[in-house]
Design a protein around this motif. Structure first.
Motif, short mmCIF file in Angstrom:
data_model
loop_
_atom_site.label_atom_id
_atom_site.label_comp_id
_atom_site.label_asym_id
_atom_site.label_seq_id
_atom_site.Cartn_x
_atom_site.Cartn_y
_atom_site.Cartn_z
N SER A 147 0.44 -0.91 -0.11
CA SER A 147 -0.29 0.20 0.06
C SER A 147 0.77 1.40 -0.04
CB SER A 147 -0.95 0.08 1.44
OG SER A 147 0.12 -0.15 2.50
N THR B 36 1.58 5.92 -6.70
CA THR B 36 0.64 5.72 -7.75
C THR B 36 0.96 6.83 -8.31
OG1 THR B 36 -1.34 5.20 -9.07
CG2 THR B 36 -1.17 6.32 -6.64
N LYS C 250 -6.04 4.95 -3.24
CA LYS C 250 -5.38 4.42 -2.95
C LYS C 250 -5.15 3.81 -1.18
CE LYS C 250 -1.23 1.15 -3.79
NZ LYS C 250 -0.17 1.19 -4.16
#
Length: 406
Positions: free
Chosen positions: A262, A266, A273
Motif C-alpha cells: 500500500s 501511484t 489507493k
C-alpha cells in the motif's frame, strides 16, 4: 521467467539463523543476542531472480552475506547444488567462490580507491589462476565493454567515475569469474532513478546471457516487481510471505505485505489507493515479541498470535505465508477477525466478511485455544484443510518451492 518446480534448485537455504552476541561487563558476559536472521528457508532455481524486501533492519543484508559465508551462521544449512557450504574447508570454499559472487550496496565504499579498475576487476582473475598480464587486461577490457564502459578505463581510479559507473565496475567484478549465482545487495538503491533503470536492464541482459541466478535485495518494491520472478517478504529476521511476483502483488495475504504494497506511490494522482498505516514501532531483534513477531502491530491479531510461533503454510499453490489466519489449526471462523484485515484475500475459503465493525486488540474472538509452539520448520500440517500446508524449508528438498523465512 516462470519457475519449474520439477527442476533441481541451484541454492537451498534451510532454517538459517544468524545471531550477533551481546557482551557486557569487564568479563564480557554474554547477556543476549541480536537475532538478525531467525530461521529462514527458501530455494533459488537456475536463471531465477528471487527478490527479498522488508523494512530496514529486518535482516536482508545479513541473510545475503551469511548465505555466501561472508558471515558465519549461528545454525542452519545452505546447499549450493550438492555442496553444503558450511561444511566445506578453506580450499574447497575458495574454489566454490568462483560460482558465488556479490554486488555491494555502496558503489563508493566497495571499490578500493588506491587500485586501478584493471586491478579491482582482475585481482580475482589472477588469484584463481585464470589469466595474467596481457591476457588478464584483455578479459577486464571485454568485461568493461559488456557492462557499458569504455575499455580504456582500465587505467583509471574509482574517484574518476560517477556512482552509476562505479556500480557497473562492481558488476563487472562480480562477473569476472563467470559465476552462477550473485547476491545483489541493494545494488541500485544508491543510484539516480534513470541510472537505476540502466543497471536493472543490464542485470537482466546479463542474466540471460550468462544464465545467472540472483538474490535481489532491495527496498524499492517497484524495482523488485520489475526484475523478480518470486518475492520473499521479511520481517524481523523471518520471511513472512513467499510467492511469485504476480501472486504477491495481486493477492497479498500477510497483513505486513499488504501494508508494504500500500506504500507504493501511484503515478496517477486521480487514482485513490487505500493506505495501510501500521501502528507502533518495529520491535527490537534483541527481544522480539513472543508468538508471531508481527502481532504487536497487526490489525487482525487474535488469540494464538501472541502465544504460538506461526509456521509457514501453503495457502495457495506456490504461495507460502507465515500467519495463523491461514493455518487450518488456528484459522479464525469469526468474520470480525477477517474484517480487520487491511485487504480481503482473494480465492480462499474464509468466513464471509459482513459489515461487522472492525475492532483492534487481542480481545477479538479467539478461534481456538492456543496450543504449545511446535518446531517451526519441521512441522507438517495434517490433511484437514482444503489448501495444502507446507513448512518453510521442509526437510523434503524435492518440494523445491523455498518457503522463505528469515
Amino acid at each position: 521467467m516462470s519457475v519449474d518446480s520439477e527442476r533441481e534448485p541451484l541454492l537451498r537455504v534451510r532454517d538459517l539463523k544468524k545471531y550477533f552476541p551481546i557482551h557486557k561487563g569487564i568479563l564480557g558476559r554474554h547477556v543476549g543476542d541480536v537475532k538478525a536472521v531467525d530461521g529462514i528457508s527458501f530455494d533459488i532455481y537456475p536463471n531465477e531472480t528471487l527478490g527479498m524486501v522488508g523494512e530496514s533492519g529486518c535482516g536482508k543484508t545479513t541473510a545475503g552475506r551469511t548465505i555466501l559465508r561472508l558471515l558465519e551462521p549461528t545454525s542452519g544449512k545452505v546447499y549450493f547444488r550438492d555442496d553444503s557450504i558450511y561444511d566445506l574447508k578453506t580450499e574447497q570454499m575458495r574454489a566454490l567462490r568462483r560460482q558465488m559472487q556479490i554486488i555491494f550496496q555502496d558503489p563508493f565504499s566497495s571499490l578500493n580507491p588506491r587500485m586501478t579498475v584493471e586491478s579491482i576487476i582482475g585481482e580475482a582473475i589472477e588469484f584463481h589462476g585464470i589469466a595474467k598480464g596481457e591476457e588478464r587486461r584483455s578479459i577486464v577490457e571485454s568485461l568493461l565493454e559488456r557492462v557499458g564502459l569504455q575499455p580504456s578505463y582500465v587505467t583509471r581510479y574509482p574517484h574518476e567515475f560517477s556512482g552509476g559507473q562505479r556500480q557497473r565496475i562492481g558488476i563487472a567484478r562480480a562477473l569476472a569469474l563467470n559465476p552462477d549465482f550473485i547476491v545483489c545487495d541493494e545494488a541500485v538503491s544508491a543510484l539516480d532513478v534513470s541510472v537505476q533503470a540502466q543497471v536493472i536492464n543490464l542485470l537482466q541482459d546479463l542474466q540471460e546471457e550468462y544464465n545467472l541466478s540472483y538474490l535481489f535485495i532491495a527496498h524499492d518494491l517497484s524495482v523488485v516487481k520489475h526484475i523478480s520472478d518470486r518475492i520473499a517478504v521479511m520481517y524481523l529476521g523471518r520471511v513472512v510471505e513467499l510467492a511469485t511476483t504476480e501472486d504477491l502483488f495481486e493477492n497479498p495475504l500477510h497483513p505486513y505485505t499488504q501494508a508494504l504494497l500500500s506504500a507504493i506511490p501511484t503515478p496517477n494522482p486521480s487514482k485513490k489507493k487505500k493506505r495501510v498505516i501500521l501502528k507502533g514501532d518495529v520491535p527490537s531483534p534483541i527481544n522480539p515479541p513472543s508468538g508471531c513477531t508481527f502481532h504487536t502491530r497487526c490489525p487482525a491479531r487474535f488469540g494464538p498470535c501472541s502465544k504460538v510461533v506461526p509456521r509457514s503454510v501453503e495457502a495457495e499453490p506456490g504461495h507460502f505465508v507465515r500467519c495463523h489466519l491461514y493455518d487450518p489449526e488456528y484459522a479464525p471462523t469469526d468474520p470480525e477477525v477477517w474484517a480487520r484485515m487491511p485487504l480481503q484475500p482473494k480465492g480462499l475459503n474464509i468466513p464471509e466478511v459482513t459489515d461487522a465493525k472492525a475492532t483492534s486488540g487481542e480481545d477479538a474472538t479467539i478461534a481456538k485455544e492456543a496450543k504449545p509452539a511446535e518446531d517451526e520448520g519441521a512441522v507438517k500440517a495434517e490433511a484437514k484443510v482444503e489448501a495444502p500446508v507446507a513448512t518453510e524449508g521442509a526437510a523434503d528438498d524435492k518440494a523445491g518451492e523455498g518457503a522463505a523465512d528469515e
